[in-house]
Design an enzyme around this catalytic site. Sequence first.
Site: not given
Length: 264
Positions: A118, A138
């Site tokens: 990210e 995740e």
Amino acid sequence: MNEPSDSTAVRYERQGAVGWITLNRPQSLNAVNSEIRELFPRAVERAEADPEVRVIVVRGAGERAFCAGADIKEFQAPESVVQARQLRAHMHWLRPLDSALKPSLAAIHGLCLGAGLELALTCDIRVAAHDAQFGLPEVGLGIIPGSGGTQRLSRLVGLGHALHLILSGERIDVEEAYRIGLVSRVVRGSQLTAEVERLAGVIAGRAPLAVALAREAVHRGYDLPLADGLRLEADLASLLLTSEDRLEAAAAFREKRRPFFKGR
Ligand code: COA
């Protein structure tokens, strides 16, 4: 933020026109803990405030990773609504980089996972070493990417590739990352710093206002309907008609010399 030191979780140093920000927890594969979440925005703000800095580069310390994601050892259940809100605010550590006016590059080697990916996605350009691996693990941890991953990845590589990575949590190697457009250049590990330095130097040598407005046109225009994006581009392009650097570039061309840009 303190002067660069080996003990801090985020190092900042300026070399020429480049502000280097280094995630510095190699023993934890540069996992993003609360210290990094606190120090990283400050390093970005420092680079933004320094008029000598024209390009920001983000990298990871150590042999094995750019960044292996959020620090799982810090995961905890919020004990109150207030703490839940604080944890949520913690997710905004990439905001200063996202809103920075200066261009940013990610120099990626080894693991680039979760919050690390990210972070790389928040940079304008991603250059990777041959050993780089990318993933958003995740969902395997019962969470979703929370620092822009679900939004930025699909905009960069398209819905299909983004959903493949996000829903499976699988890792991809650098060839695949290059094929889907996640990184724009792949180099040998030993060449990574030199290539990023070269590219940062090239961008730093361009007319600063033009670089800033070109970035703005691309980023702001991306989410607009085409007609609005073209209007934005036309407005920004006409702003530059008044710039001294534009006249300097033309004069340098006529006089067969390198331009000397002042950023105005
Ligand atoms: N959070 C906290 N610590 C991490 C970490 C993370 N995301 N990723 C790696 N580390 C730590 C490990 O705990 C280990 O420290 P320790 O020896 O004190 O336990 C050290 O970094 C080295 O990692 P290790 O797991 O021993 O290396 P490996 O080569 O066996 O495995 C990974 C590497 C990346 C596959 C494995 O560390 C991993 O799965 N990490 C989590 C990645 C992840 O899910 N990130 C997204 C979080 S949202």
